[in-house]
Motif scaffolding. Sequence first.
Motif, short mmCIF file in Angstrom:
data_model
loop_
_atom_site.label_atom_id
_atom_site.label_comp_id
_atom_site.label_asym_id
_atom_site.label_seq_id
_atom_site.Cartn_x
_atom_site.Cartn_y
_atom_site.Cartn_z
N ARG A 40 0.83 -1.20 0.00
CA ARG A 40 0.00 0.00 0.00
C ARG A 40 0.86 1.25 0.00
O ARG A 40 0.50 2.27 -0.60
CB ARG A 40 -0.95 -0.02 1.21
N SER A 41 2.00 1.18 0.67
CA SER A 41 2.92 2.30 0.66
C SER A 41 3.39 2.61 -0.76
O SER A 41 3.46 3.77 -1.17
CB SER A 41 4.12 2.00 1.56
N GLU A 42 3.72 1.57 -1.51
CA GLU A 42 4.14 1.75 -2.91
C GLU A 42 2.99 2.34 -3.74
O GLU A 42 3.19 3.22 -4.57
CB GLU A 42 4.58 0.41 -3.50
N GLU A 43 1.79 1.83 -3.52
CA GLU A 43 0.63 2.31 -4.26
C GLU A 43 0.37 3.78 -3.97
O GLU A 43 0.09 4.58 -4.89
CB GLU A 43 -0.60 1.48 -3.91
N ALA A 44 0.44 4.14 -2.68
CA ALA A 44 0.20 5.53 -2.29
C ALA A 44 1.26 6.45 -2.89
O ALA A 44 0.95 7.56 -3.36
CB ALA A 44 0.19 5.65 -0.77
N GLY A 45 2.51 6.00 -2.88
CA GLY A 45 3.59 6.80 -3.46
C GLY A 45 3.41 7.00 -4.94
O GLY A 45 3.61 8.10 -5.48
N ALA A 46 3.02 5.93 -5.64
CA ALA A 46 2.82 6.02 -7.09
C ALA A 46 1.69 6.98 -7.44
O ALA A 46 1.81 7.83 -8.34
CB ALA A 46 2.53 4.64 -7.67
N ILE A 101 7.37 11.75 0.83
CA ILE A 101 6.45 11.98 1.94
C ILE A 101 5.30 10.99 1.90
O ILE A 101 4.96 10.37 2.92
CB ILE A 101 5.92 13.43 1.92
N ALA A 102 4.69 10.82 0.74
CA ALA A 102 3.55 9.89 0.62
C ALA A 102 3.97 8.47 0.97
O ALA A 102 3.25 7.75 1.68
CB ALA A 102 2.97 9.95 -0.79
N LYS A 103 5.12 8.06 0.47
CA LYS A 103 5.58 6.69 0.71
C LYS A 103 5.92 6.47 2.18
O LYS A 103 5.52 5.46 2.78
CB LYS A 103 6.79 6.39 -0.17
N PHE A 104 6.64 7.43 2.78
CA PHE A 104 7.07 7.22 4.16
C PHE A 104 5.90 7.31 5.13
O PHE A 104 5.82 6.53 6.08
CB PHE A 104 8.15 8.24 4.55
N THR A 105 4.99 8.26 4.91
CA THR A 105 3.88 8.39 5.85
C THR A 105 2.91 7.22 5.76
O THR A 105 2.21 6.91 6.72
CB THR A 105 3.13 9.72 5.64
N ALA A 106 2.85 6.57 4.59
CA ALA A 106 2.02 5.35 4.49
C ALA A 106 2.57 4.26 5.39
O ALA A 106 1.82 3.47 5.97
CB ALA A 106 1.96 4.87 3.05
N LEU A 107 3.90 4.22 5.55
CA LEU A 107 4.53 3.25 6.46
C LEU A 107 4.51 3.74 7.90
O LEU A 107 4.30 2.96 8.83
CB LEU A 107 5.98 3.01 6.02
N PHE A 124 9.01 4.62 18.27
CA PHE A 124 8.43 5.49 17.26
C PHE A 124 9.24 6.76 17.05
O PHE A 124 9.14 7.40 15.99
CB PHE A 124 7.00 5.86 17.66
N ALA A 125 10.06 7.15 18.00
CA ALA A 125 10.77 8.43 17.94
C ALA A 125 11.58 8.62 16.66
O ALA A 125 11.52 9.69 16.05
CB ALA A 125 11.66 8.59 19.18
N PRO A 126 12.35 7.61 16.21
CA PRO A 126 13.09 7.81 14.95
C PRO A 126 12.17 8.02 13.75
O PRO A 126 12.50 8.77 12.82
CB PRO A 126 13.91 6.52 14.81
N VAL A 127 11.04 7.34 13.76
CA VAL A 127 10.07 7.52 12.67
C VAL A 127 9.52 8.94 12.70
O VAL A 127 9.42 9.61 11.65
CB VAL A 127 8.92 6.49 12.81
N LEU A 128 9.15 9.43 13.89
CA LEU A 128 8.66 10.79 14.02
C LEU A 128 9.70 11.80 13.56
O LEU A 128 9.37 12.78 12.89
CB LEU A 128 8.27 11.07 15.48
N ALA A 129 10.96 11.55 13.89
CA ALA A 129 12.03 12.47 13.49
C ALA A 129 12.10 12.57 11.96
O ALA A 129 12.28 13.67 11.41
CB ALA A 129 13.37 11.99 14.05
N GLU A 130 11.93 11.44 11.28
CA GLU A 130 11.96 11.46 9.81
C GLU A 130 10.75 12.19 9.25
O GLU A 130 10.85 12.95 8.28
CB GLU A 130 12.02 10.04 9.28
N SER A 400 1.99 11.20 13.15
CA SER A 400 2.62 10.05 12.49
C SER A 400 2.61 10.21 10.97
O SER A 400 3.46 9.64 10.28
CB SER A 400 1.91 8.75 12.87
N VAL A 401 1.64 10.96 10.45
CA VAL A 401 1.59 11.20 9.01
C VAL A 401 1.93 12.66 8.67
O VAL A 401 1.75 13.10 7.53
CB VAL A 401 0.22 10.81 8.41
N GLY A 402 2.41 13.39 9.65
CA GLY A 402 2.92 14.74 9.38
C GLY A 402 1.87 15.80 9.22
O GLY A 402 2.10 16.80 8.51
#
Length: 492
Positions: A40-46, A101-107, A124-130, A400-402
Motif C-alpha cells: 500500500r505504501s508503494e501504491e500511495a507513493g505512485a 512523503i507519501a511513501k514514508f507516511t504510508a509506512l 516510534f521516535a526515529p520515525v517521528l524524526a523522519e 505520524s503522518v505529518g
Amino acid sequence: MTAYDDLMAHQRQTEALAQIAGRLSWDRETVMPRGAAAQRSEEAGALSEVLHARRTDPRIGDWLEAASGEALDQAGEAQLRHIRRSYERTQRVPCDLAARIAKFTALSQGRWAEAREADDFAAFAPVLAEVVALRREEGAALADGGDIYDAMLDDYEPGAKAVDLEAMFGALRPGLIALREAALGAAAAPVVSGQFDVQTQMRLARQLAKVCGYDMTRGRIDKAVHPFSSGSGDDVRITTRTSDDEPFNCIYSTMHEAGHAIYEQSIDPAYALTPLGAGVSMGVHESQSRIVENQLGRSRAFTGWLYGQLRDAFGDFGIDGPDAFYAAANSLHRGYIRTEADEVQYNLHILMRFDLERALVSGDLAPGDLEEAWNARFLRDFGYAVPRASQGCLQDVHWSVGLFGYFPTYSLGNVYAGCLAEALRQAVPTLDDQLADGDMSAAMAWLRENVQQHGGLYTPRELITRACGAEPSEAPLMNYLEQKFGALYPAG
C-alpha cells in the motif's frame, strides 16, 4: 472549448484521482490486511507522483492566464482562486519530495499503530524524526522564505496565521481553566454502567447518523481505532468505535463524524469533483462536526430523547431519568484522551498540541524529547501525570503522518461552532422543541443553507461571517460553555 473549460476538465480528472487516493486511505484504516502495508505504501507513493505531476502540469499556468480574461460567474472565479492557490503551492514542492512523503507516511502510520499498542514511544521516535524532517523540508519550500508553520497551517485553514490563533486561544484559556476547576471541585456526575452489546451499539450508531441527516445510500459506517470521515459528493464514509462498557464513545464519535460527512454530502452537486466540491477548510469542517456532536447532540433537549433510545436498546444502564442522563453526557472528568474529553477540557488538549507542534516545527523541541515535553505540559495543564504513552503523546494519529498545522483547526472549529450555534438559535426559536423529539431537520437545513451547500465558494472567514452576521470570535463559545456548565456545576 475555452481555456476555463480545458482547465476544469483537467481538474475533474485530478479530483477523481484524489478521491481514489482517499479511498485507499479509508481501506487502510478499516479493512486492509496488516501484511499489505508495504505494498500500500508503494501504491500511495505512485498515486501521489501522478497527482503531483497533474497538479504541476505547465498547462495549468497557461490555462489560468487565459481564463483570467474570460467572463466568469462567482463560482468560476472561486474555482480559479482555488486552482491558482493549489498550483502555486504545489509547484514549490519537488515531485520527488512529495513522493517520499507519501511513501514514508504510508509506512509511518503503521509504525505509530504498533508503537501505540506497545506503549513504546522510543520505538516510534526515529520515525517521528523522519516525518518532521520531511514535513519541515516541504514547509520550507511552501513558505518560500516566510514562516514554515504558517505555510503548514495554510494547508488546513487558508489565510490563518499562528499569531492570530495564539491570541484567540490565549483569550479562551483563562475561562476554560476556571470552568474546569469549578466543575472538578464539585460532586461527580452520574455514570452509565453495564455491558453494551457492540452490534446493538452499531445499529444505534446508524440510527443516530440518519437522525443527523447522513444519507446512508451515499455512505457507510465502519469501525476504526481512530474515527474519521472520508470522501465527498456521492461517496462519503465514516467510522466510529465501540466499547463494551461505555456507549457514549460510539454515540458521539458517530455524531461527530456524521457532522463531517453531512457537510460533504450537502455541497451543491454542481461543484462535484472540483475545488469547490469539498469543505472549505478544516476549521469550518470541524464546526459542522462539533455543532452536531455538542450544541445539538449534547443539549438537554436532545439528550432527553436519546435517553429513551438507549433505554429501549439496552434496558437499565444505571441512569435515573433524563436530567441525570444529560449530566452524564456532559460530565467534566479527569482523563487523558483528547477524543474522549468534555467540551471544556477538549480545547486545553488542543492548545497543548498547538504549542508542542510549533516547537517541533521550529526545532525548539527535538522529536526524541516529545514524550518528556508532553508529560510535563500535561501535568502542568491538567494537574495529574500521564501513565503511559498510548494515553499521552502516542494517542493521536496526526503527527505520524505529518499533519502539522491540523490540530489548531479543532479549536478554531469549536469557535466557529459557537458562532453558528448562536445564529442558529436566533433563526430557529423552536429548536429545543424539535430536538426533544429527536428531530434535527430544521437545524441541519439551516446549516445546509448557510454553510454546507457553498463548499469552497467563499473563504473560511467570509463563510462564517455571512452565516452569523459577524466576524468570528471566541466570545459566543465561551458564553455557551459558561451558561451550560455553570448551570451543571454551580459555584459553591
